[in-house]
Scaffold this motif. Structure first.
Motif: not given
Length: 432
Positions: A246, A233, A130, A249, A195, A198, A230, A220
């Motif tokens: 995830i 997020t 992302a 980031s 966020s 995202v 970022a 991310v």
């Protein structure tokens, strides 16, 4: 943050404010040496004419939300359309998906989805990254998805500098436009709620191309404003989207405002410019967002001179380059020299890192950056580590705000490859 009780929010804000101040103090007591000080510095990129998103692209009917939004979860894709002028080797689509605004109410967000035309290796699928973009404006014509392959549009710089390399490395990319940029909504800039945009873009991409994407390899990446996003997020994902795997980031030159009054007032200090300055554009976007989101704390008359009361709101919907052309006088032609102390409550609530996340974070920063100064990124990293997060800091001694996008390329691609391969992070939160 969803699920957090009000008194816990107040306590967290106070702790973060104290930690940020302590981080700034620590910077003066230490050498501030990052985990890795990296040679390089893309001098060609650093000396290029500054990027100008002068070609705003008005959104088509694709971006208009339905009259009644369906009762579906955030990340649900409402519609998609292919982008026909994608370069060779790339497939691209626009997406319109469900998310939520700062109050938690359902809204639509638009975004850009990209993937390689070369199939992934046999038996595998594309990792998905992302992308959170930097400052291009806050208006509807300033998103990533309208015309990313057309020169001088808001989406084109970030396609060329950061999204294209990731597609070239074999990753799919989803880039939210943010609320109000593309699909209609409230102006958003340096807000934690970005966020949602995202995280819901990841959900939307996984729903849109489930047969092509590895749901266990998500990442991310953000630059500048997007670097802030970022960080938030990573901070908000465990509560808002715990199902998303995830793996890391990356925040390049993350923007932000420290949560104490002197930092707010410094935004309104002299720029040293005899004519127009980029700070007029940044403050236009910031105040548009804060005035709309926190009207009880931030009002136009707090920020704007009598001329600014007319000229700044007229520039809200312009993209970055067009804003600078419109605001062609000195900074204090438009902006006051101070604001009430109460405004400092906003960045205190909107700090990027408020808690502990299991998602590892990499911060990349140019030491010659004067738009987001390295001391701020170091302070954010120190703050994040003090809260118990896994953070690495890479500093590029010869790089400015834009050139780090080029110079840090091999490092961020290698870092993602390690995270997607399940390799552990080493050397985090040490040496600075």
């Amino acid at each position: 943050m969803p699920g957090m009780q009000p008194h816990h929010k107040v306590l967290t804000v106070l702790v973060v404010a104290v930690v940020t101040v302590l981080a700034a103090v620590l910077l003066n007591l230490t050498a501030g040496t990052p985990d890795q000080t990296l040679a390089g510095g893309n001098t060609t990129a650093a000396t290029q004419t500054p990027f100008s998103a002068a070609k705003g692209v008005e959104p088509t009917s694709f971006y208009d939300p339905p009259d009644t939004l369906p009762d579906e979860p955030p990340g649900t894709v409402l519609r998609s359309e292919p982008i026909k002028d994608a370069p060779e080797g790339v497939s691209a689509w626009r997406l319109l998906y469900l998310s939520r605004n700062n109050a938690g109410d359902p809204i639509t967000i638009s975004g850009l989805y990209l993937e390689p035309t070369t199939p992934p290796p046999t038996g595998s699928r594309y990792p998905l990254v992302a992308f959170a973009h930097g400052t291009t404006g806050v208006g509807r014509s300033c998103g990533m998805s309208q015309a990313p392959f057309t020169n001088e549009t808001a989406g084109n710089e970030y396609w060329r500098t950061l999204m294209s390399p990731m597609v070239g490395a074999g990753y799919a990319v989803v880039a939210t436009d943010y609320e109000g940029m593309g699909a209609p909504g409230t102006y958003t800039y340096l807000l934690r709620k970005q966020s949602y945009d995202v995280l819901d873009s990841l959900r939307a991409a996984l729903e849109f191309r489930p047969q092509m994407l590895d749901s266990g390899s998500l990442g991310v990446l953000g630059h500048s404003e997007g670097g802030f996003v970022a960080l938030t997020t990573a901070d908000m994902a465990p509560d808002y989207a715990p199902e998303l795997a995830i793996r890391g980031s990356i925040a390049q030159a993350p923007g932000g405002v420290p949560p104490f009054p002197a930092a707010i007032q410094s935004l309104l200090g002299s720029t040293g410019d005899d004519g127009p300055t980029p700070r007029s554009g940044y403050l236009t976007d910031l105040t548009a967002s804060w005035n709309a989101t926190f009207p009880e704390l931030s009002k136009p008359e707090y920020w704007y001179t009598p001329q600014g009361m007319t000229d700044i709101p007229a520039a809200y919907d312009l993209c970055q380059g067009a804003q600078l052309k419109a605001l062609d006088q000195t900074f204090h032609t438009y902006f006051n020299r101070s604001v009430p102390l109460s405004v400092a409550k906003i960045p205190a609530m909107e700090q990027p890192l408020l808690g502990t996340t299991s998602i590892p974070i990499l911060v990349q920063q140019g030491a010659a950056d004067t738009s987001v100064v390295p001391q701020l990124s170091r302070a954010m990293a120190i703050q994040g580590c003090a809260l118990g997060n896994s953070i690495q800091l890479q500093e590029f001694p010869n790089d400015v705000h834009r050139s780090v996008q080029y110079t840090a390329r091999s490092q961020y691609l290698d870092w993602f490859a390690e995270r997607f391969a399940g390799e552990p992070v080493t050397g985090d939160c040490v040496g600075w």
